[in-house]
Write a protein that holds these residues in place. Structure first.
Motif, PDB file in Angstrom:
ATOM      1  N   UNK A  69       0.869  -1.170   0.000  1.00 47.77           N
ATOM      2  CA  UNK A  69       0.000   0.000   0.000  1.00 47.77           C
ATOM      3  C   UNK A  69       0.910   1.226   0.000  1.00 47.77           C
ATOM      4  N   UNK A  70       0.465   2.321   0.547  1.00 48.23           N
ATOM      5  CA  UNK A  70       1.295   3.516   0.621  1.00 48.23           C
ATOM      6  C   UNK A  70       2.585   3.288   1.396  1.00 48.23           C
ATOM      7  N   UNK A  71       2.673   2.166   2.082  1.00 53.36           N
ATOM      8  CA  UNK A  71       3.862   1.826   2.863  1.00 53.36           C
ATOM      9  C   UNK A  71       5.116   1.739   1.996  1.00 53.36           C
ATOM     10  N   UNK A  72       4.968   1.476   0.696  1.00 55.65           N
ATOM     11  CA  UNK A  72       6.150   1.373  -0.175  1.00 55.65           C
ATOM     12  C   UNK A  72       6.841   2.717  -0.352  1.00 55.65           C
ATOM     13  N   UNK A  73       6.145   3.802   0.014  1.00 57.29           N
ATOM     14  CA  UNK A  73       6.734   5.139  -0.085  1.00 57.29           C
ATOM     15  C   UNK A  73       6.765   5.820   1.282  1.00 57.29           C
ATOM     16  N   UNK A  74       6.589   5.015   2.322  1.00 54.26           N
ATOM     17  CA  UNK A  74       6.506   5.576   3.664  1.00 54.26           C
ATOM     18  C   UNK A  74       7.842   6.002   4.242  1.00 54.26           C
ATOM     19  N   UNK A  75       7.736   6.600   5.402  1.00 50.74           N
ATOM     20  CA  UNK A  75       8.913   7.047   6.142  1.00 50.74           C
ATOM     21  C   UNK A  75       9.769   5.824   6.481  1.00 50.74           C
ATOM     22  N   UNK A  76      11.052   5.977   6.310  1.00 52.52           N
ATOM     23  CA  UNK A  76      11.960   4.892   6.664  1.00 52.52           C
ATOM     24  C   UNK A  76      12.192   3.881   5.559  1.00 52.52           C
ATOM     25  N   UNK A  77      11.538   4.047   4.407  1.00 50.60           N
ATOM     26  CA  UNK A  77      11.741   3.119   3.292  1.00 50.60           C
ATOM     27  C   UNK A  77      12.821   3.699   2.383  1.00 50.60           C
ATOM     28  N   UNK A  78      13.907   2.958   2.225  1.00 52.15           N
ATOM     29  CA  UNK A  78      15.010   3.389   1.372  1.00 52.15           C
ATOM     30  C   UNK A  78      15.317   2.269   0.373  1.00 52.15           C
ATOM     31  N   UNK A  79      15.463   2.641  -0.873  1.00 50.95           N
ATOM     32  CA  UNK A  79      15.756   1.684  -1.931  1.00 50.95           C
ATOM     33  C   UNK A  79      17.218   1.814  -2.355  1.00 50.95           C
ATOM     34  N   UNK A  80      17.822   0.689  -2.694  1.00 55.98           N
ATOM     35  CA  UNK A  80      19.194   0.730  -3.176  1.00 55.98           C
ATOM     36  C   UNK A  80      19.249   1.187  -4.628  1.00 55.98           C
ATOM     37  N   UNK A  81      18.311   0.658  -5.462  1.00 56.51           N
ATOM     38  CA  UNK A  81      18.366   0.957  -6.901  1.00 56.51           C
ATOM     39  C   UNK A  81      16.962   0.915  -7.513  1.00 56.51           C
ATOM     40  N   UNK A  82      16.068   1.770  -7.021  1.00 55.37           N
ATOM     41  CA  UNK A  82      14.687   1.804  -7.511  1.00 55.37           C
ATOM     42  C   UNK A  82      14.650   2.369  -8.924  1.00 55.37           C
ATOM     43  N   UNK A  83      14.082   1.595  -9.844  1.00 56.56           N
ATOM     44  CA  UNK A  83      14.039   2.017 -11.246  1.00 56.56           C
ATOM     45  C   UNK A  83      12.616   2.189 -11.776  1.00 56.56           C
ATOM     46  N   UNK A  84      11.626   1.576 -11.112  1.00 64.34           N
ATOM     47  CA  UNK A  84      10.268   1.643 -11.620  1.00 64.34           C
ATOM     48  C   UNK A  84       9.270   1.643 -10.463  1.00 64.34           C
ATOM     49  N   UNK A  85       8.286   2.538 -10.551  1.00 65.45           N
ATOM     50  CA  UNK A  85       7.176   2.562  -9.601  1.00 65.45           C
ATOM     51  C   UNK A  85       5.899   2.378 -10.404  1.00 65.45           C
ATOM     52  N   UNK A  86       5.103   1.389 -10.017  1.00 66.20           N
ATOM     53  CA  UNK A  86       3.826   1.124 -10.677  1.00 66.20           C
ATOM     54  C   UNK A  86       2.728   1.424  -9.667  1.00 66.20           C
ATOM     55  N   UNK A  87       1.748   2.226 -10.074  1.00 62.63           N
ATOM     56  CA  UNK A  87       0.631   2.559  -9.186  1.00 62.63           C
ATOM     57  C   UNK A  87      -0.625   1.910  -9.739  1.00 62.63           C
ATOM     58  N   UNK A  88      -1.169   0.972  -8.966  1.00 54.80           N
ATOM     59  CA  UNK A  88      -2.395   0.289  -9.333  1.00 54.80           C
ATOM     60  C   UNK A  88      -3.532   1.116  -8.737  1.00 54.80           C
ATOM     61  N   UNK A  89      -4.175   1.916  -9.554  1.00 54.80           N
ATOM     62  CA  UNK A  89      -5.224   2.800  -9.074  1.00 54.80           C
ATOM     63  C   UNK A  89      -6.578   2.131  -9.255  1.00 54.80           C
ATOM     64  N   UNK A  90      -7.327   2.098  -8.185  1.00 57.33           N
ATOM     65  CA  UNK A  90      -8.664   1.497  -8.223  1.00 57.33           C
ATOM     66  C   UNK A  90      -9.635   2.511  -8.806  1.00 57.33           C
ATOM     67  N   UNK A  91     -10.412   2.099  -9.777  1.00 56.94           N
ATOM     68  CA  UNK A  91     -11.365   3.002 -10.414  1.00 56.94           C
ATOM     69  C   UNK A  91     -12.749   2.854  -9.809  1.00 56.94           C
TER      70      UNK A  91
END
Length: 91
Positions: A69-91
């Motif tokens: 959920x939003x936790x993937x971008x939350x405080x304390x989350x650090x990526x070594x080599x993030x290259x792609x973010x996919x957002x699954x938006x509910x319609x």
């Protein structure tokens, strides 16, 4: 997501509900089985121990795909080599 993950870079997938996170996690884990790509999840249902393991894996690059959920971008989350973010938006 597969092309990025198989090239060794990290992918973060954000879903709006914990149910979708679980479904995506099962699908990704099944598809990447045996490929060497580590898939993990982050949501409010993730235990504190598992969350700590996932955060460490994202920081050191041992986890390639994280689904949450939003936790993937939350405080304390650090990526070594993030290259792609996919957002699954509910319609």
């Amino acid at each position: 997501a597969a092309a990025v993950a198989l090239s060794g870079r990290q992918v973060a997938i954000a879903a709006p509900t914990t149910v979708l996170v679980r479904q995506h996690l099962e699908t990704f884990a099944r598809r990447f089985e045996g490929s060497g790509v580590a898939v993990a999840g982050l949501s409010r249902l993730t235990s504190a121990t598992e969350k700590k393991r996932v955060l460490a894996g994202l920081a050191d690059g041992s986890i390639t795909v994280v689904i949450g959920t939003g936790a993937v971008a939350g405080k304390g989350v650090a990526y070594k080599d993030l290259a792609l973010v996919v957002i699954d938006e509910e319609q």
